[in-house]
Design a protein around this motif. Structure first.
Motif, short mmCIF file in Angstrom:
data_model
loop_
_atom_site.label_atom_id
_atom_site.label_comp_id
_atom_site.label_asym_id
_atom_site.label_seq_id
_atom_site.Cartn_x
_atom_site.Cartn_y
_atom_site.Cartn_z
N LEU A 275 10.10 16.79 17.42
CA LEU A 275 9.15 18.20 17.43
C LEU A 275 8.32 17.64 15.91
O LEU A 275 7.39 17.80 15.76
CB LEU A 275 10.83 19.17 17.20
CG LEU A 275 10.96 19.98 18.13
CD1 LEU A 275 11.39 21.11 17.38
CD2 LEU A 275 9.47 20.60 18.60
N ALA A 276 9.35 16.50 15.40
CA ALA A 276 8.28 16.08 14.15
C ALA A 276 7.18 15.08 14.12
O ALA A 276 6.41 14.83 13.64
CB ALA A 276 9.80 15.36 12.90
N GLN A 277 7.44 13.90 15.43
CA GLN A 277 6.77 12.98 15.00
C GLN A 277 6.10 12.89 16.43
O GLN A 277 4.42 12.00 16.59
CB GLN A 277 7.41 11.43 15.38
CG GLN A 277 9.15 11.35 14.43
CD GLN A 277 9.63 10.94 14.49
OE1 GLN A 277 9.44 9.77 15.00
NE2 GLN A 277 11.17 10.68 14.08
N GLU A 278 6.14 13.78 17.35
CA GLU A 278 4.74 14.24 18.34
C GLU A 278 3.61 13.53 17.93
O GLU A 278 2.64 12.94 18.39
CB GLU A 278 4.99 15.07 19.73
CG GLU A 278 5.86 14.34 20.44
CD GLU A 278 6.39 15.94 21.07
OE1 GLU A 278 5.63 16.89 20.88
OE2 GLU A 278 6.55 15.29 22.54
N SER A 279 2.94 14.59 16.91
CA SER A 279 1.18 14.91 16.76
C SER A 279 1.26 13.01 15.91
O SER A 279 -0.03 12.72 15.77
CB SER A 279 1.38 15.69 15.62
OG SER A 279 1.60 17.45 16.04
N ALA A 280 1.97 12.66 15.11
CA ALA A 280 1.97 11.99 14.23
C ALA A 280 2.40 10.70 15.37
O ALA A 280 0.72 9.79 15.09
CB ALA A 280 3.06 11.15 13.62
N MET A 281 2.57 10.48 16.22
CA MET A 281 2.55 9.36 17.04
C MET A 281 0.77 9.50 18.32
O MET A 281 1.12 8.55 18.32
CB MET A 281 3.67 9.61 18.02
CG MET A 281 5.27 9.39 17.63
SD MET A 281 5.85 9.26 18.93
CE MET A 281 7.89 8.88 17.75
N LEU A 282 0.62 10.60 18.37
CA LEU A 282 -0.74 10.52 18.89
C LEU A 282 -1.92 9.72 17.78
O LEU A 282 -2.38 9.54 18.31
CB LEU A 282 -0.80 12.26 19.33
CG LEU A 282 -1.11 13.12 20.50
CD1 LEU A 282 -0.65 14.49 20.31
CD2 LEU A 282 -1.24 12.34 21.46
N LYS A 283 -1.91 10.68 17.00
CA LYS A 283 -2.45 9.81 16.21
C LYS A 283 -2.41 8.53 16.28
O LYS A 283 -3.46 7.47 15.54
CB LYS A 283 -2.08 10.33 14.65
CG LYS A 283 -2.74 12.26 14.56
CD LYS A 283 -2.16 12.40 12.33
CE LYS A 283 -3.09 14.02 12.83
NZ LYS A 283 -2.47 14.38 11.82
N LYS A 284 -1.11 7.87 16.08
CA LYS A 284 -1.49 6.42 15.71
C LYS A 284 -1.36 6.00 17.28
O LYS A 284 -2.41 4.66 17.43
CB LYS A 284 0.68 6.41 16.34
CG LYS A 284 1.68 5.89 15.09
CD LYS A 284 2.75 6.03 14.27
CE LYS A 284 2.97 6.36 13.65
NZ LYS A 284 5.06 5.35 13.01
N LEU A 285 -1.50 7.17 18.51
CA LEU A 285 -2.01 6.34 19.36
C LEU A 285 -3.52 5.75 19.64
O LEU A 285 -4.57 5.18 20.06
CB LEU A 285 -1.76 6.98 20.65
CG LEU A 285 -0.34 6.85 21.13
CD1 LEU A 285 0.42 7.98 21.97
CD2 LEU A 285 0.10 5.25 21.92
N GLU A 286 -3.94 6.93 19.50
CA GLU A 286 -5.44 7.57 19.40
C GLU A 286 -6.01 5.89 18.17
O GLU A 286 -6.80 5.35 17.96
CB GLU A 286 -6.74 8.53 18.31
CG GLU A 286 -5.72 9.89 19.48
CD GLU A 286 -6.47 10.59 18.64
OE1 GLU A 286 -6.67 11.89 19.42
OE2 GLU A 286 -6.03 11.42 17.92
#
Length: 334
Positions: A275-286
């Motif tokens: 829950l805490a890291q999904e948004s951050a991981m999406l930004k890293k992928l982008e």
């Protein structure tokens, strides 16, 4: 003098018996086998479970060793060993438990849950607890079904926005009938293979892509191969923790308590971190060149309805039972 000697001998016998009564339990060494790589969030949670069990296990003669990335055995082989009483704990898709109790596939089918919390509530229902009891009769002790790590979506080089875009694509799926049927319903060609083989399989064009969670995309570096992540969210990414029922019964209560508590802690840990890291991981992928695409979710969901009619081994009416439980779960959320 004879009485004195006799009393000493008697005392020694009493001490000996008492010593046996309080002797340390027989040492139990467990193998924790999983497909996940150490760079993935699930494996990180399992490593913490391993460390906690080994620390607490010192007092009760219990130890565990983790083998990530299929370095011990594939899940199907692990499950076979488990049913035969081996000292193996498997962390892999619930579909492998479903090989022995088919209704598990119904509980983890496509487009069932609006969020991870709904699924976690489902695992606490009598419906699922009854499935766990059936698994026990097959020799499988289900420690947890709660290792959730997001929803699975499409990792490809092609932009996908509707089911028609899936036609002709060769997409890797786990060795699971429900996953294969889901991709087939969406028009793709499902290719079953172990996940660690997918990196090279994409490079060699054996497959066109894979489906998996955000944490899987990032943790396994698939972004080096494919640059589009299309948010189909078609199936919840979840693993089960299973071990031998007979081996479980051979453990002391203290050993059982440590194992049960630490695997629950691991599931809670994984859920919180996801829950805490999904948004951050999406930004890293982008940031590394991945394009995140929205899709026509109703069209994908409609295409997958046929999946639920393709399982003759499911208990008649199981899908309706699941929907009834979901209605109760959603009513409590309001």
């Amino acid at each position: 003098m004879k009485k004195f000697v006799k009393s000493i001998v008697t005392g020694l016998l009493i001490l000996s018996v008492a010593g046996l009564a309080f002797a340390a339990p027989k040492k139990k060494s467990l193998i924790l086998a999983t497909k996940f790589l150490d760079s993935e969030e699930t494996a990180m949670s399992l490593r913490r479970v391993e460390a906690a069990i080994n620390e607490r296990g010192k007092a009760v003669n219990l130890e565990i060793k983790m083998y990530p990335g299929l370095t011990y055995a594939k899940a199907a082989d692990c499950m076979e060993q488990i049913t035969q009483g081996a000292n193996v704990i498997s962390c892999d898709g619930i579909n492998f438990i479903a090989e022995y109790v088919p209704d598990y596939d119904a509980v983890t089918g496509p487009f069932l849950y609006a969020d991870m919390a709904e699924y976690l509530a489902m695992t606490k229902t009598k419906l699922v607890q009854d499935l766990n009891a059936k698994a026990a009769k097959k020799g499988i002790h289900v420690l947890s079904l709660d290792y959730v790590f997001g929803f699975r979506s499409m990792m490809t080089n092609k932009v996908i926005s509707e089911p028609a875009d899936m036609k002709g694509l060769k997409i890797r799926v786990p060795e699971s009938t429900v996953y294969s049927y889901t991709l087939d319903a969406l028009g793709a060609t499902p290719i079953a293979m172990p996940y660690p083989d997918t990196y090279s399989a994409i490079q060699q064009k054996v497959i066109d892509g894979v489906e998996g969670s955000i944490s899987t995309y990032w943790g396994t570096k698939q972004y080096e191969n494919v640059k589009n992540y299309s948010l189909t969210n078609h199936i919840l990414a979840v693993s089960g923790i299973a071990m031998s029922e007979s081996y479980w019964k051979g453990l002391t209560k203290e050993q059982q308590q440590i194992i049960a508590e630490e695997f629950k802690n691991g599931a809670d840990d994984l859920y919180k971190n996801t829950l805490a890291q999904e948004s951050a991981m999406l930004k890293k992928l982008e940031a590394v060149g991945v394009k995140v695409n929205k899709v026509d979710t109703p069209a994908f969901s409609a295409a997958c309805k046929s999946v639920y009619s393709r399982f003759p081994k499911w208990t008649p009416g199981i899908f309706d039972q699941i929907q009834a439980e979901l209605a109760k779960i959603r009513a409590k959320k309001q």
